[in-house]
Scaffold this active site. Sequence first.
Site, PDB file in Angstrom:
ATOM      1  N   LYS A  22      33.559 -87.204  45.366  1.00  0.00           N
ATOM      2  CA  LYS A  22      34.931 -86.739  45.617  1.00  0.00           C
ATOM      3  C   LYS A  22      35.681 -87.755  46.478  1.00  0.00           C
ATOM      4  CE  LYS A  22      35.837 -83.590  49.045  1.00  0.00           C
ATOM      5  NZ  LYS A  22      36.869 -84.119  49.930  1.00  0.00           N
ATOM      6  N   ASN A  23      35.041 -88.184  47.548  1.00  0.00           N
ATOM      7  CA  ASN A  23      35.744 -89.063  48.490  1.00  0.00           C
ATOM      8  C   ASN A  23      35.883 -90.496  48.000  1.00  0.00           C
ATOM      9  OD1 ASN A  23      36.058 -86.874  50.082  1.00  0.00           O
ATOM     10  ND2 ASN A  23      34.622 -87.505  51.683  1.00  0.00           N
ATOM     11  N   CYS A 116      41.254 -79.291  54.266  1.00  0.00           N
ATOM     12  CA  CYS A 116      40.320 -78.345  54.864  1.00  0.00           C
ATOM     13  C   CYS A 116      40.730 -78.000  56.279  1.00  0.00           C
ATOM     14  CB  CYS A 116      38.911 -78.926  54.852  1.00  0.00           C
ATOM     15  SG  CYS A 116      37.995 -78.406  53.407  1.00  0.00           S
ATOM     16  N   ARG A 121      44.499 -82.355  62.126  1.00  0.00           N
ATOM     17  CA  ARG A 121      44.193 -83.580  61.377  1.00  0.00           C
ATOM     18  C   ARG A 121      45.457 -84.424  61.297  1.00  0.00           C
ATOM     19  NH1 ARG A 121      40.370 -82.435  56.291  1.00  0.00           N
ATOM     20  NH2 ARG A 121      39.967 -84.652  56.494  1.00  0.00           N
ATOM     21  N   ASP A 306      30.588 -84.618  57.320  1.00  0.00           N
ATOM     22  CA  ASP A 306      30.647 -83.730  56.152  1.00  0.00           C
ATOM     23  C   ASP A 306      29.308 -83.037  55.879  1.00  0.00           C
ATOM     24  OD1 ASP A 306      33.292 -84.230  55.812  1.00  0.00           O
ATOM     25  OD2 ASP A 306      33.067 -85.565  54.099  1.00  0.00           O
ATOM     26  N   ARG A 398      36.399 -77.020  45.649  1.00  0.00           N
ATOM     27  CA  ARG A 398      37.214 -78.223  45.889  1.00  0.00           C
ATOM     28  C   ARG A 398      36.349 -79.475  45.818  1.00  0.00           C
ATOM     29  NH1 ARG A 398      41.267 -77.462  50.849  1.00  0.00           N
ATOM     30  NH2 ARG A 398      41.351 -79.673  50.396  1.00  0.00           N
TER      31      ARG A 398
HETATM   32  C1  UD1 Z   1      37.659 -88.629  55.192  1.00  0.00           C
HETATM   33  C2  UD1 Z   1      36.955 -87.750  54.197  1.00  0.00           C
HETATM   34  C3  UD1 Z   1      36.436 -86.469  54.864  1.00  0.00           C
HETATM   35  C4  UD1 Z   1      35.555 -86.842  56.052  1.00  0.00           C
HETATM   36  C5  UD1 Z   1      36.273 -87.804  56.984  1.00  0.00           C
HETATM   37  C6  UD1 Z   1      35.375 -88.335  58.080  1.00  0.00           C
HETATM   38  C7  UD1 Z   1      38.139 -88.213  52.149  1.00  0.00           C
HETATM   39  C8  UD1 Z   1      39.011 -87.684  51.078  1.00  0.00           C
HETATM   40  N1  UD1 Z   1      37.904 -87.372  53.148  1.00  0.00           N
HETATM   41  O1  UD1 Z   1      38.767 -87.878  55.692  1.00  0.00           O
HETATM   42  O2  UD1 Z   1      35.661 -85.758  53.893  1.00  0.00           O
HETATM   43  O3  UD1 Z   1      35.241 -85.671  56.766  1.00  0.00           O
HETATM   44  O4  UD1 Z   1      36.757 -88.950  56.248  1.00  0.00           O
HETATM   45  O5  UD1 Z   1      34.264 -88.960  57.552  1.00  0.00           O
HETATM   46  O6  UD1 Z   1      37.642 -89.318  52.076  1.00  0.00           O
HETATM   47  N2  UD1 Z   1      42.632 -89.336  62.818  1.00  0.00           N
HETATM   48  C9  UD1 Z   1      43.707 -89.437  63.668  1.00  0.00           C
HETATM   49  N3  UD1 Z   1      44.890 -89.893  63.174  1.00  0.00           N
HETATM   50  C10 UD1 Z   1      45.029 -90.277  61.880  1.00  0.00           C
HETATM   51  C11 UD1 Z   1      43.924 -90.153  61.013  1.00  0.00           C
HETATM   52  C12 UD1 Z   1      42.727 -89.690  61.502  1.00  0.00           C
HETATM   53  O7  UD1 Z   1      43.614 -89.115  64.844  1.00  0.00           O
HETATM   54  O8  UD1 Z   1      46.112 -90.691  61.490  1.00  0.00           O
HETATM   55  C13 UD1 Z   1      41.336 -88.834  63.324  1.00  0.00           C
HETATM   56  C14 UD1 Z   1      40.912 -87.514  62.677  1.00  0.00           C
HETATM   57  O9  UD1 Z   1      41.534 -86.421  63.281  1.00  0.00           O
HETATM   58  C15 UD1 Z   1      39.418 -87.541  62.908  1.00  0.00           C
HETATM   59  C16 UD1 Z   1      39.086 -89.032  62.777  1.00  0.00           C
HETATM   60  O10 UD1 Z   1      40.305 -89.734  62.951  1.00  0.00           O
HETATM   61  O11 UD1 Z   1      39.116 -87.108  64.210  1.00  0.00           O
HETATM   62  C17 UD1 Z   1      38.459 -89.417  61.457  1.00  0.00           C
HETATM   63  O12 UD1 Z   1      39.223 -88.919  60.395  1.00  0.00           O
HETATM   64  P1  UD1 Z   1      39.371 -89.767  59.056  1.00  0.00           P
HETATM   65  O13 UD1 Z   1      38.242 -90.739  58.955  1.00  0.00           O
HETATM   66  O14 UD1 Z   1      40.748 -90.299  58.972  1.00  0.00           O
HETATM   67  O15 UD1 Z   1      39.204 -88.646  57.965  1.00  0.00           O
HETATM   68  P2  UD1 Z   1      39.886 -88.604  56.547  1.00  0.00           P
HETATM   69  O16 UD1 Z   1      40.076 -89.991  56.039  1.00  0.00           O
HETATM   70  O17 UD1 Z   1      41.047 -87.700  56.571  1.00  0.00           O
END
Ligand code: UD1
Length: 417
Positions: A22-23, A116, A121, A306, A398
């Site tokens: 998925k990711n 989720c 986030r 995850d 999902r």
């Molecule tokens: C991706 C994965 C999700 C996984 C996550 C962490 C996909 C579609 N989803 O989500 O399944 O749980 O990586 O491995 O690939 N953060 C900020 N500001 C931002 C963006 C992120 O503070 O603008 C923080 C988030 O709140 C979190 C951390 O960074 O604490 C990591 O999140 P991130 O790696 O960005 O997760 P996703 O890419 O959304």
Amino acid sequence: MSKLIINGKNKLYGKVDVKSAKNAILPLIASCVLLDFEVGFLNCNEIGDVSVMLDIIKSLGGKYRYEGDTLFVDCSSVYIPELPCELSKKIRASVFLLGPLLARFRKVSAVTPGGCNFGERPIGMHLDGLKMLGAEVSGSEHLYLRAEKLTGAKIELPFPSVGVTENLIMASCLAEGETVIINSAKEPEIACLCSFLNRLGAKIYGAGTSRITVHGVKKLTNKISYFKPITDRIEVGTYMLATLNTGGEVEISGANFLHNTSLIKKIYNNTCKISLESDKIYLKCCGVGNGLGFIKTAPYPSFPTDLQSPLLAYACSLNGKTVIEEGVFKNRFAIANELKKMNANIYIDGNRAVINGTNRLHGAVLNASDLRSGAGLIISALGAEGVSEISGLEVIERGYFEIDKKLKQLGADITKG
Ligand code: UD1
């Protein structure tokens, strides 16, 4: 709302197959916005988040179709640089489209994404990175991004965010000059995206490391017909933990064990046998394992957030204590209150869960509030005495394709209600 009904204590036996991650597929679909030709992604399942992403592509003017398990995406006709409000609110991955749409149209409007529900986030890091490449950002709930041109920059991420790394790679591969992303995330899904883009003519170096360099090109012109994304390491981990929690014996095909090293290290020698082949994991449970000690989730190659809920669920029925510290999403413990209904002994202290295992888990009426806690509840229900009802199946779907059918084939007593 549909639900799963599971009568526990049936050992899982047999073979299960895992397909594209998925990711991996979500950012790959987003990156198609950079192309003016069709590409086929092999080995794909129509999971919920992918369907929503494809609906978004359609609303932008793009097209998609499935031929068997090959997903064809054609963004040559995309003409609307505006993310649809309702659909974008459904999945976090809609934010991945900001970079490619900006690179293609020099402007994009969007709403803050959904996804989720496990706490805040934010998307500030996405926007800050795009600003460094030359975007002007205005609005808060409704966002408007504009850039006369995108220019390469040196961008140091405060945290190795997966999505931010992917967004900036996609935006910068058509920017002018060189972009360096420092403290980039190292997840295999990022290396997968880079290998796809490089095959199309992008110049991305250092994928899989914490420093990624992108030399901007004018256009991605190398037409390829097919690409095979990596398989889903989280789904693999889920089936591994489900097997262990029921005391079964399962072969998982399509599994790249290198992507699950952190989980394998934790369970290795803990009353189970594992054998690893290039695309298979064979797992045989030989009794109830011991508590797992201390585990902290953190960016790859550490233990993945995850798999935290699935692991927590498994830890509830081990002999002894496990302490899990959540290092990515601090509040990702929604599963704990549900597991307590099954007699689990869990104490949450800030971003730590302390679990004292017991062999007396029983079925209960449960709710899956997010994808991975839903997977964890299934794992617990499979190993518990009696019947569990898990509502929120659509949340689980999902990210898991036909999980009820796959588990039934392995011998679980599971039905959709
Ligand atoms: C991706 C994965 C999700 C996984 C996550 C962490 C996909 C579609 N989803 O989500 O399944 O749980 O990586 O491995 O690939 N953060 C900020 N500001 C931002 C963006 C992120 O503070 O603008 C923080 C988030 O709140 C979190 C951390 O960074 O604490 C990591 O999140 P991130 O790696 O960005 O997760 P996703 O890419 O959304």
